[in-house]
Scaffold this active site. Sequence first.
Site, PDB file in Angstrom:
ATOM      1  N   ARG A 141       3.351   7.761  -0.134  1.00  0.00           N
ATOM      2  CA  ARG A 141       4.208   8.843  -0.250  1.00  0.00           C
ATOM      3  C   ARG A 141       5.305   8.161  -1.432  1.00  0.00           C
ATOM      4  O   ARG A 141       5.788   9.096  -2.144  1.00  0.00           O
ATOM      5  CB  ARG A 141       5.160   8.787   1.038  1.00  0.00           C
TER       6      ARG A 141
ATOM      7  N   ARG B  96       2.862  19.718   6.691  1.00  0.00           N
ATOM      8  CA  ARG B  96       4.150  18.920   7.334  1.00  0.00           C
ATOM      9  C   ARG B  96       5.050  19.706   8.136  1.00  0.00           C
ATOM     10  O   ARG B  96       5.462  19.031   8.978  1.00  0.00           O
ATOM     11  CB  ARG B  96       4.594  18.275   6.081  1.00  0.00           C
TER      12      ARG B  96
ATOM     13  N   CYS C 218      -1.820  33.304  11.031  1.00  0.00           N
ATOM     14  CA  CYS C 218      -1.489  34.135  12.270  1.00  0.00           C
ATOM     15  C   CYS C 218      -1.337  32.976  13.311  1.00  0.00           C
ATOM     16  O   CYS C 218      -2.013  32.712  14.214  1.00  0.00           O
ATOM     17  CB  CYS C 218      -2.793  34.902  12.639  1.00  0.00           C
ATOM     18  N   GLU C 219      -0.281  32.434  12.947  1.00  0.00           N
ATOM     19  CA  GLU C 219       0.171  31.424  14.076  1.00  0.00           C
ATOM     20  C   GLU C 219       2.030  31.632  13.758  1.00  0.00           C
ATOM     21  O   GLU C 219       2.307  31.383  12.759  1.00  0.00           O
ATOM     22  CB  GLU C 219      -0.126  29.783  13.630  1.00  0.00           C
TER      23      GLU C 219
ATOM     24  N   GLU D 210       0.695  -1.139  -0.025  1.00  0.00           N
ATOM     25  CA  GLU D 210       0.040   0.046   0.026  1.00  0.00           C
ATOM     26  C   GLU D 210       0.705   1.148  -0.061  1.00  0.00           C
ATOM     27  O   GLU D 210       0.689   2.072   0.968  1.00  0.00           O
ATOM     28  CB  GLU D 210      -0.838  -0.038   1.209  1.00  0.00           C
TER      29      GLU D 210
HETATM   30  N1  LLP Z   1      -1.535   1.927   4.658  1.00  0.00           N
HETATM   31  C1  LLP Z   1      -1.870   2.338   5.702  1.00  0.00           C
HETATM   32  C2  LLP Z   1      -2.985   1.643   6.438  1.00  0.00           C
HETATM   33  C3  LLP Z   1      -1.766   3.739   6.189  1.00  0.00           C
HETATM   34  O1  LLP Z   1      -2.042   4.050   7.358  1.00  0.00           O
HETATM   35  C4  LLP Z   1      -0.889   4.521   5.498  1.00  0.00           C
HETATM   36  C5  LLP Z   1      -0.518   5.819   5.671  1.00  0.00           C
HETATM   37  C6  LLP Z   1      -0.163   4.192   4.308  1.00  0.00           C
HETATM   38  C7  LLP Z   1      -0.785   2.542   3.523  1.00  0.00           C
HETATM   39  C8  LLP Z   1       0.563   4.822   3.418  1.00  0.00           C
HETATM   40  O2  LLP Z   1       1.898   4.924   4.013  1.00  0.00           O
HETATM   41  P1  LLP Z   1       2.936   5.783   3.016  1.00  0.00           P
HETATM   42  O3  LLP Z   1       3.379   4.556   1.993  1.00  0.00           O
HETATM   43  O4  LLP Z   1       2.458   7.101   2.417  1.00  0.00           O
HETATM   44  O5  LLP Z   1       4.070   6.051   4.031  1.00  0.00           O
HETATM   45  N2  LLP Z   1       0.612  12.642   7.233  1.00  0.00           N
HETATM   46  C9  LLP Z   1       1.906  11.810   7.329  1.00  0.00           C
HETATM   47  C10 LLP Z   1       1.935  10.553   6.916  1.00  0.00           C
HETATM   48  C11 LLP Z   1       0.700   9.535   7.510  1.00  0.00           C
HETATM   49  C12 LLP Z   1       0.602   8.360   7.059  1.00  0.00           C
HETATM   50  C13 LLP Z   1      -0.851   7.493   7.475  1.00  0.00           C
HETATM   51  N3  LLP Z   1      -0.912   6.414   6.901  1.00  0.00           N
HETATM   52  C14 LLP Z   1       3.341  12.795   6.811  1.00  0.00           C
HETATM   53  O6  LLP Z   1       2.944  13.818   6.085  1.00  0.00           O
HETATM   54  O7  LLP Z   1       4.216  12.314   6.680  1.00  0.00           O
END
Ligand code: LLP
Length: 402
Positions: A262, A298, A329-330, A259
């Site tokens: 990023r 981020r 304003c932060e 899955e």
């Molecule tokens: N699968 C599940 C169950 C997840 O919870 C997530 C991400 C992914 C796949 C995808 O993860 P990735 O391959 O993107 O690392 N907002 C944060 C990242 C939060 C990720 C939440 N879950 C940031 O900006 O770094």
Amino acid sequence: MLNFQELSQKYDTPLYVYNFDEIDKNYNSLKQAFRARKSILCYAVKANSNLSVLKYLAKLGSGFDCVSIGEVKRALTAGAQKYKIIFSGVGKKDNEIKEAIEKDILMLNLESEEEMYRVEMIAKELKLQTRISIRVNPNIDPKTHPYISTGLSENKFGVDIKSAKKMYLYANNSKYLNPVGIHFHIGSQITQTLPFKEASIVIADLLKGLKAANIDIKFFDVGGGIGITYKDEKTISLYEYAQNIFEALGNQDVTVVCEPGRFLVGNCGYLLTKVLYEKKNEKKRFVIVDAAMNDLLRPSLYGAYHDFELLGANESAEKSLADIVGPICESGDFLAKDIYIQETKHDDLIIIKSAGAYGFTMSSNYNTRTRAVEVALINKEDRLIRKRETLEDLLALEIDFI
Ligand code: LLP
């Protein structure tokens, strides 16, 4: 080099630009790493959910990992095959469960025992059997930022191994539940191979036990989490990553589901912003730009670093210490902190890099700021894929009762 100057003139700023050719490259490199076995890549919609991004990935053959019924419907709207959609999340509401069952997606990924009973009850009401997987928390440290670590017992996600076994036995005997998958996801922005390897071994071992108990698990879902380079991080070898999963599985016949969020879109995206003003006090220098924490959260939320470029800057000009800040304003509203940058002037363009994942999707309307425009680049041609919001859009749902 992409023609950012032209794009910023055409669409104005703040502006998100995504290079779709790069998405293609990333998708294929990961798919290639898994080629030795049956596999499905289910793109994590939350990273960047623009319909065009989803459509593009669906055309490449991607499935989708969703965490709300909204994301499930988005994926379907984008042309996703329903048997490549997974629905995860610790807090699914009844209506979300009902719709997901009715839409006959690949599987609902359960995150607690109580949720399992609820899903069973709803499936029974619908007189339907539903495919499920269980998210197992292997209690492994992903060595990433604590806010994006999910595979430790202190995190709210999934269930421990003991509960998982109990849940699988129950589900296997239920007329309304069909346990077809096993899932883990230990965190995000992971730049070491070992945590993935350890988690795969623990969960593959559980899988073996389940198969021995005649529970026919078909999908081994390794979650997402593959890290990218924001600054100078060394990333993992995809080949080694996949190989470790295969080794953990041995000769168990399952389809590997991955899955990535990023990894597929992060480095393909840029946030373009223009300089408004500069100011200095006795302590600090601030470069004030027209993008803010509502556009890219981020840096404020995780202290995340995003590389940047001051377009057309004279490389030999002296750089000095500054923060790049937005108009909100932060004090926490910054896009870069304590970085070195040349002197800027009004309308200079700054490109914030690696903004394709968790950029626009985490943006908000704080301070009544309309959200940015999104543009795709395909074969070097630009296509508008989301218009800039207008004030009318923002006010549309508000009701004047006075
Ligand atoms: N699968 C599940 C169950 C997840 O919870 C997530 C991400 C992914 C796949 C995808 O993860 P990735 O391959 O993107 O690392 N907002 C944060 C990242 C939060 C990720 C939440 N879950 C940031 O900006 O770094």
